[in-house]
Design an enzyme around this catalytic site. Sequence first.
Site, short mmCIF file in Angstrom:
data_model
loop_
_atom_site.label_atom_id
_atom_site.label_comp_id
_atom_site.label_asym_id
_atom_site.label_seq_id
_atom_site.Cartn_x
_atom_site.Cartn_y
_atom_site.Cartn_z
N LYS A 67 0.81 -1.09 -0.22
CA LYS A 67 0.28 0.33 0.10
C LYS A 67 0.70 1.14 0.31
CE LYS A 67 -4.06 1.61 0.38
NZ LYS A 67 -3.49 2.56 -0.34
N LYS A 91 5.47 2.07 8.83
CA LYS A 91 3.76 2.95 8.52
C LYS A 91 3.10 2.60 9.11
CE LYS A 91 3.60 6.57 6.71
NZ LYS A 91 3.48 7.66 5.13
N LYS A 103 5.06 2.48 -2.46
CA LYS A 103 5.18 3.69 -3.71
C LYS A 103 5.33 3.92 -5.28
CE LYS A 103 4.57 7.60 -1.16
NZ LYS A 103 3.87 7.93 0.80
N THR A 187 -4.32 13.10 6.76
CA THR A 187 -3.64 13.11 7.31
C THR A 187 -3.31 14.02 7.83
OG1 THR A 187 -2.46 12.29 5.40
CG2 THR A 187 -1.45 12.81 6.99
N SER A 358 -6.92 5.55 4.20
CA SER A 358 -7.64 4.60 3.20
C SER A 358 -7.80 2.72 3.36
CB SER A 358 -5.81 4.22 2.59
OG SER A 358 -6.07 5.71 1.73
N1 GLU Z 1 0.84 8.72 0.65
C1 GLU Z 1 0.17 8.63 1.38
C2 GLU Z 1 0.96 8.42 2.84
O1 GLU Z 1 2.45 8.50 2.67
C3 GLU Z 1 -1.02 8.05 2.15
C4 GLU Z 1 -1.02 6.84 1.32
C5 GLU Z 1 -2.33 5.52 1.74
O2 GLU Z 1 -3.06 6.00 1.99
O3 GLU Z 1 -1.66 4.67 0.52
O4 GLU Z 1 0.98 7.79 3.83
#
Ligand code: GLU
Length: 430
Positions: A67, A91, A103, A187, A358
């Site tokens: 993810k 994370k 990513k 976030t 998410s």
């Molecule tokens: N881009 C966000 C992060 O760095 C969200 C990633 C997501 O929702 O999968 O955590």
Amino acid sequence: MLSIFDDAQTRLTSVFQHIDLDNDVRERLRRPSLALTVSIPVRMDDGRLQVFTGYRVQFDDTRGPTKGGIRYHPHVSLDEVTSLSFWMTIKCAIVGLPFGGAKGGITVDPRELSRLELERLSRGYIRAIADVIGKNRDIPAPDVYTNATIMGWMADEYSQIQRQQVPAVITGKPLHLNGSRGREAATGQGALFTLEQWLKTQNKAPESLKLAVQGFGNAGYHFARLAKEMGFQIVGVSDSKGALFCEEGLDPDTLMEHKRTHRELKGEIYCAASVCEQTQKHYQQMTNAELLEADVDILVLAALENQITSDNAANIKAPLILEIANGPVSSAADKILEQRGITVLPDVLANAGGVTVSYFEWVQNRNGFYWEEQEVQERLERIMKKEATAIFDLATERQSSLRTAAYLQGVQRISGAMVEKGTQDYFNNK
Ligand code: GLU
């Protein structure tokens, strides 16, 4: 100079000192399981063909499908995307989501593209990576300079390729296309829950505290807005063009309104205006670098990585730093800040609210049943505060920084999953 990924990996070294880890687990946390580089040909509005470079890196999928977001930025590189995928792995484990980390990114300044060029690029990227993503495999989401509109195009492109509706393949979609309530602000909201929980341990109330927020994108804006509602004083705000400071406090909504009414850039998705164009006389303009060194109670980093390094760590005056961006403090700066007694609420915990909602979106898409905003908020608050408290307690127990404690919590969960899968003991005859 260390690459971003090498720097990200040095954090693991101090974590390994606190934990008796199987060597196989250490080895597996050292490199991504898949790193894909793709070329995306896009027919531009003037008829030219321009070929863009994109990446998707899946770091580790032991705890579940991978993810992580997709970033559009001129500085996107394989090194940066790999680091971001590593941080996503840590994370997701820290907040206990059933996901590994990934990513993606495209090296582009999206503000220079028209809306149609941006849509063709986004759809082209999905066609290029379609074989490695999927609702049970790897689930993208927004990141820097991508948003719900772009996620909607991407989910639609993927569904067309599969010849069926697959909303759960991408999160952060618009509400009309099966997005989740609360995802947009998640976030910033998650970071505020983390901060609130930390301040409780310090017996401090929001009303007495002055905040400077570097970065006024989705996360920075929503954080500032919600923090002001809670009683904090937002005295400084910046975006890529500069910073604004005002001792009596700034209003994030007024600043955003100004940005929103100046969307004259080609794509109409990105704001041409800057917060620092506000010319009211009690507002002081400064550079981003000056804002970082401002005399405030809490410095909030919501822009990009490597903003505090060994070059400026000695000049930071704020006793508390909240990391909403990924990797805004370098590992060398970590040590300087720690010696100076500055507390850092680390990115891998503080910005996990985005991926947590998410996860809620993915669950809702799979069930076909959608939650009210309040349910999203309550579940997010419960997860963030519970995991934050566990990390604060662990840091006290181990006498470590909050970052080391957060990594420890994440690495323990990843290692537990790797060991339970069983193969590493196979040749030891256990
Ligand atoms: N881009 C966000 C992060 O760095 C969200 C990633 C997501 O929702 O999968 O955590």
